[in-house]
Design a protein around this motif. Structure first.
Motif, PDB file in Angstrom:
ATOM      1  N   THR A   1      41.939  53.171  35.674  1.00  0.00           N
ATOM      2  CA  THR A   1      41.876  52.342  36.883  1.00  0.00           C
ATOM      3  C   THR A   1      42.296  50.900  36.652  1.00  0.00           C
ATOM      4  O   THR A   1      42.619  50.190  37.594  1.00  0.00           O
ATOM      5  CB  THR A   1      40.446  52.346  37.434  1.00  0.00           C
ATOM      6  OG1 THR A   1      39.544  51.909  36.404  1.00  0.00           O
ATOM      7  CG2 THR A   1      40.032  53.750  37.868  1.00  0.00           C
ATOM      8  N   GLY A   2      42.273  50.439  35.417  1.00  0.00           N
ATOM      9  CA  GLY A   2      42.572  49.036  35.161  1.00  0.00           C
ATOM     10  C   GLY A   2      44.040  48.698  35.376  1.00  0.00           C
ATOM     11  O   GLY A   2      44.916  49.283  34.748  1.00  0.00           O
ATOM     12  N   GLU A   3      44.316  47.757  36.270  1.00  0.00           N
ATOM     13  CA  GLU A   3      45.695  47.374  36.561  1.00  0.00           C
ATOM     14  C   GLU A   3      45.952  45.885  36.326  1.00  0.00           C
ATOM     15  O   GLU A   3      47.094  45.443  36.349  1.00  0.00           O
ATOM     16  CB  GLU A   3      46.026  47.695  38.022  1.00  0.00           C
ATOM     17  CG  GLU A   3      45.907  49.169  38.389  1.00  0.00           C
ATOM     18  CD  GLU A   3      46.998  50.016  37.738  1.00  0.00           C
ATOM     19  OE1 GLU A   3      48.025  49.440  37.359  1.00  0.00           O
ATOM     20  OE2 GLU A   3      46.793  51.228  37.607  1.00  0.00           O
ATOM     21  N   ILE A   4      44.905  45.114  36.112  1.00  0.00           N
ATOM     22  CA  ILE A   4      45.071  43.669  35.968  1.00  0.00           C
ATOM     23  C   ILE A   4      45.518  43.309  34.556  1.00  0.00           C
ATOM     24  O   ILE A   4      46.434  42.510  34.354  1.00  0.00           O
ATOM     25  CB  ILE A   4      43.753  42.940  36.306  1.00  0.00           C
ATOM     26  CG1 ILE A   4      43.357  43.221  37.756  1.00  0.00           C
ATOM     27  CG2 ILE A   4      43.901  41.431  36.083  1.00  0.00           C
ATOM     28  CD1 ILE A   4      42.022  42.651  38.148  1.00  0.00           C
ATOM     29  N   GLY A   5      44.885  43.909  33.566  1.00  0.00           N
ATOM     30  CA  GLY A   5      45.204  43.611  32.169  1.00  0.00           C
ATOM     31  C   GLY A   5      46.032  44.711  31.542  1.00  0.00           C
ATOM     32  O   GLY A   5      46.246  45.773  32.134  1.00  0.00           O
ATOM     33  N   PRO A   6      46.507  44.521  30.337  1.00  0.00           N
ATOM     34  CA  PRO A   6      47.357  45.506  29.667  1.00  0.00           C
ATOM     35  C   PRO A   6      46.597  46.788  29.314  1.00  0.00           C
ATOM     36  O   PRO A   6      45.373  46.787  29.169  1.00  0.00           O
ATOM     37  CB  PRO A   6      47.807  44.774  28.394  1.00  0.00           C
ATOM     38  CG  PRO A   6      46.755  43.743  28.171  1.00  0.00           C
ATOM     39  CD  PRO A   6      46.298  43.306  29.523  1.00  0.00           C
ATOM     40  N   ASP A   7      47.342  47.875  29.182  1.00  0.00           N
ATOM     41  CA  ASP A   7      46.801  49.156  28.747  1.00  0.00           C
ATOM     42  C   ASP A   7      46.334  49.010  27.299  1.00  0.00           C
ATOM     43  O   ASP A   7      47.087  48.584  26.432  1.00  0.00           O
ATOM     44  CB  ASP A   7      47.906  50.211  28.855  1.00  0.00           C
ATOM     45  CG  ASP A   7      47.410  51.617  28.573  1.00  0.00           C
ATOM     46  OD1 ASP A   7      46.321  51.751  27.985  1.00  0.00           O
ATOM     47  OD2 ASP A   7      48.115  52.575  28.935  1.00  0.00           O
TER      48      ASP A   7
END
Length: 274
Positions: A189-195
């Motif tokens: 779900t994280g889209e703000i920071g890098p994978d």
């Protein structure tokens, strides 16, 4: 400008060099370099009258070397070294000159000592107060030895020695602290920071498309992410890389840091499909 951290002869606890460069035209080179490190605690210049032959010499406390090291510097070079207190077998945390001109040192442990160095042989009345060497236990187990004298009694080292990876706990902690901005493992779900999948195997600031800080982008201050650097960065991103934009507050609980770091170390690049 002495160069830190752009140039350094130092290594961190993992054995990784702190910098790719040891010197440069814009920096002042060190007078003395010790490799492997002796883990100096501090440095004191002696200016008293109790040891007139040592006036102007430098004294470095050593945690790794377990000695107080005297250095004489002339014309920008070390011309003489002497190891003092070699028989104590204790980590020397700090050394200072007292107002009486004597040298005082403290040893590093929960059962550490404050010692005073005086010239000459002690008289009969003082002989009972002479510091005795620390008695090493038979078997040579360093961890047990340090635990017995209190070097590793602090909460930090207790957690470090007792740490065991708990996958369920690690995933829960990552979910609570990191997943709103970052993808890792089953969290997508994280889209703000890098994978963060495979982060422990890549160089800092290497993924495009994110607003890294200038320090994090700079190849001169980039690091290869590993266990120690991840723990240090997650604990306080702004301190490790000034200007880094992080939505969450620094994490100061060591158990949480170790679980999240271990979780990230077990991920593989591209696992989340981004």
């Amino acid at each position: 400008n002495y160069g830190w951290p752009l140039v350094s002869w130092g290594f961190d606890y993992s054995g990784r060099a702190m910098s790719d460069m040891q010197d440069g035209p814009d920096f002042v080179d060190p007078v003395a370099v010790w490799s492997p490190s002796r883990a100096p605690g501090d440095l004191m210049e002696y200016s008293g009258d109790r040891f007139p032959q040592w006036r102007g010499d430098f004294f470095a406390s050593e945690l790794m070397g377990h000695v107080l090291r005297r250095l004489r510097v002339q014309d920008g070079k070390v011309v003489q070294e002497e190891a003092l207190l070699t028989d104590l077998r204790e980590r020397i945390r700090s050394a200072a000159m007292g107002p009486d001109g004597y040298i005082y040192v403290i040893t590093d442990s929960a059962k550490g000592r404050l010692l005073r160095l005086r010239p000459g042989k002690p008289d009969k009345a003082e002989s009972g107060r002479v510091a005795k060497p620390y008695a090493l236990p038979s078997g040579g187990n360093m961890v047990e030895d340090f635990a017995r004298r209190g070097v590793y009694q602090e909460k930090y080292t207790q957690v470090l020695f007792a740490f065991k990876y708990d996958e369920a706990k690690a995933k829960a902690l990552f979910g609570q602290n990191c997943s709103s901005c970052h993808s890792a493992g089953s969290f997508t779900t994280g889209e703000i920071g890098p994978d963060l999948n495979g982060v422990a195997k890549r160089r800092s600031g290497s993924l495009p498309g994110f607003a890294y800080s200038a320090a994090l982008r700079d190849s001169k201050t980039a690091v290869q992410w590993d266990h120690d650097s991840l723990v240090a960065f997650i604990s306080n991103p702004q301190s490790y890389y000034p200007g880094t934009k992080m939505m969450t507050a620094p994490i100061d609980d060591l158990e949480t840091l170790l679980q999240i770091t271990a979780f990230l170390e077990k991920t593989e690049p591209g696992k989340a499909g981004r």
